[in-house]
Design a protein around this motif. Structure first.
Motif, PDB file in Angstrom:
ATOM      1  N   PRO A 226       0.827  -1.205   0.000  1.00 45.78           N
ATOM      2  CA  PRO A 226       0.000   0.000   0.000  1.00 45.78           C
ATOM      3  C   PRO A 226       0.866   1.263   0.000  1.00 45.78           C
ATOM      4  CG  PRO A 226      -0.827  -1.573   1.590  1.00 45.78           C
ATOM      5  CD  PRO A 226       0.490  -2.101   1.092  1.00 45.78           C
ATOM      6  N   GLY A 227       0.511   2.205  -0.844  1.00 41.40           N
ATOM      7  CA  GLY A 227       1.246   3.460  -0.932  1.00 41.40           C
ATOM      8  C   GLY A 227       2.429   3.415  -1.883  1.00 41.40           C
ATOM      9  N   ASN A 228       2.729   2.244  -2.463  1.00 37.41           N
ATOM     10  CA  ASN A 228       3.841   2.126  -3.387  1.00 37.41           C
ATOM     11  C   ASN A 228       3.322   1.589  -4.719  1.00 37.41           C
ATOM     12  OD1 ASN A 228       6.246   1.786  -4.715  1.00 37.41           O
ATOM     13  ND2 ASN A 228       7.083   0.252  -3.316  1.00 37.41           N
ATOM     14  N   PRO A 229       2.938   2.481  -5.645  1.00 33.78           N
ATOM     15  CA  PRO A 229       2.389   2.008  -6.912  1.00 33.78           C
ATOM     16  C   PRO A 229       3.404   1.255  -7.773  1.00 33.78           C
ATOM     17  CG  PRO A 229       2.581   4.397  -6.910  1.00 33.78           C
ATOM     18  CD  PRO A 229       2.938   3.918  -5.538  1.00 33.78           C
ATOM     19  N   ALA A 230       4.683   1.476  -7.531  1.00 32.56           N
ATOM     20  CA  ALA A 230       5.708   0.784  -8.309  1.00 32.56           C
ATOM     21  C   ALA A 230       5.808  -0.693  -7.942  1.00 32.56           C
ATOM     22  CB  ALA A 230       7.066   1.456  -8.097  1.00 32.56           C
ATOM     23  N   ALA A 231       5.272  -1.084  -6.792  1.00 30.42           N
ATOM     24  CA  ALA A 231       5.337  -2.474  -6.354  1.00 30.42           C
ATOM     25  C   ALA A 231       4.373  -3.364  -7.139  1.00 30.42           C
ATOM     26  CB  ALA A 231       5.032  -2.582  -4.866  1.00 30.42           C
ATOM     27  N   GLY A 232       3.421  -2.768  -7.829  1.00 27.73           N
ATOM     28  CA  GLY A 232       2.454  -3.550  -8.595  1.00 27.73           C
ATOM     29  C   GLY A 232       1.231  -3.888  -7.782  1.00 27.73           C
ATOM     30  N   SER A 233       0.351  -4.661  -8.387  1.00 25.49           N
ATOM     31  CA  SER A 233      -0.877  -5.046  -7.699  1.00 25.49           C
ATOM     32  C   SER A 233      -1.069  -6.543  -7.799  1.00 25.49           C
ATOM     33  CB  SER A 233      -2.080  -4.328  -8.317  1.00 25.49           C
ATOM     34  OG  SER A 233      -2.247  -4.723  -9.652  1.00 25.49           O
ATOM     35  N   LYS A 234      -1.951  -7.057  -6.946  1.00 30.88           N
ATOM     36  CA  LYS A 234      -2.281  -8.472  -6.984  1.00 30.88           C
ATOM     37  C   LYS A 234      -3.166  -8.717  -8.197  1.00 30.88           C
ATOM     38  CE  LYS A 234      -1.975  -8.797  -2.009  1.00 30.88           C
ATOM     39  NZ  LYS A 234      -2.689  -8.963  -0.765  1.00 30.88           N
ATOM     40  N   GLY A 235      -2.836  -9.685  -8.982  1.00 33.35           N
ATOM     41  CA  GLY A 235      -3.566  -9.937 -10.217  1.00 33.35           C
ATOM     42  C   GLY A 235      -2.749  -9.480 -11.404  1.00 33.35           C
ATOM     43  N   LYS A 236      -3.253  -9.748 -12.567  1.00 28.58           N
ATOM     44  CA  LYS A 236      -2.547  -9.417 -13.793  1.00 28.58           C
ATOM     45  C   LYS A 236      -3.156  -8.182 -14.428  1.00 28.58           C
ATOM     46  CE  LYS A 236      -1.215 -14.154 -14.578  1.00 28.58           C
ATOM     47  NZ  LYS A 236      -1.387 -15.355 -15.338  1.00 28.58           N
ATOM     48  N   SER A 237      -2.337  -7.418 -15.115  1.00 34.49           N
ATOM     49  CA  SER A 237      -2.791  -6.190 -15.741  1.00 34.49           C
ATOM     50  C   SER A 237      -3.933  -6.403 -16.732  1.00 34.49           C
ATOM     51  CB  SER A 237      -1.615  -5.490 -16.417  1.00 34.49           C
ATOM     52  OG  SER A 237      -2.032  -4.312 -17.038  1.00 34.49           O
ATOM     53  N   PRO A 238      -3.885  -7.420 -17.599  1.00 31.84           N
ATOM     54  CA  PRO A 238      -5.023  -7.628 -18.513  1.00 31.84           C
ATOM     55  C   PRO A 238      -6.331  -7.898 -17.773  1.00 31.84           C
ATOM     56  CG  PRO A 238      -3.129  -8.847 -19.299  1.00 31.84           C
ATOM     57  CD  PRO A 238      -2.773  -8.310 -17.948  1.00 31.84           C
ATOM     58  N   ASP A 239      -6.235  -8.576 -16.632  1.00 31.52           N
ATOM     59  CA  ASP A 239      -7.440  -8.830 -15.843  1.00 31.52           C
ATOM     60  C   ASP A 239      -8.007  -7.528 -15.287  1.00 31.52           C
ATOM     61  OD1 ASP A 239      -7.127 -11.539 -16.314  1.00 31.52           O
ATOM     62  OD2 ASP A 239      -6.046 -11.883 -14.433  1.00 31.52           O
TER      63      ASP A 239
END
Length: 83
Positions: free
Chosen positions: A48-61
């Motif tokens: 949380p708070g670090n957009p460079a770390a990515g997110s859970k899940g895949k970008s196309p999803d």
């Protein structure tokens, strides 16, 4: 003769474009913001708070979820993606 043919081609082009466009309502800023929040909830960040770390899940999803949300006008069933 060539000018006459060009006019008919131009007329047919405008007629075809006019008849083929769907009258779809534009996406409003409010709907886009709501969908962005729903995507953030459905695909939370790894840190949380670090957009460079990515997110859970895949970008196309996440992109597909956002598009589905826009198509539904921001009214998602349960707020979670179907996987």
């Amino acid at each position: 003769m060539a000018k006459l043919e060009f006019r008919w081609i131009l007329f047919a082009l405008f007629l075809g474009v006019g008849l083929s466009t769907d009258r779809v309502a534009a996406v409003t800023v409010e709907v886009a913001k709501k969908c962005n929040v729903l995507v953030a909830k459905a695909f939370p960040p790894v840190q949380p708070g670090n957009p460079a770390a990515g997110s859970k899940g895949k970008s196309p999803d996440a992109q597909a979820y956002f598009k589905k949300c826009l198509d539904k006008g921001g009214n998602m069933d349960d707020g979670t993606p179907k996987q």
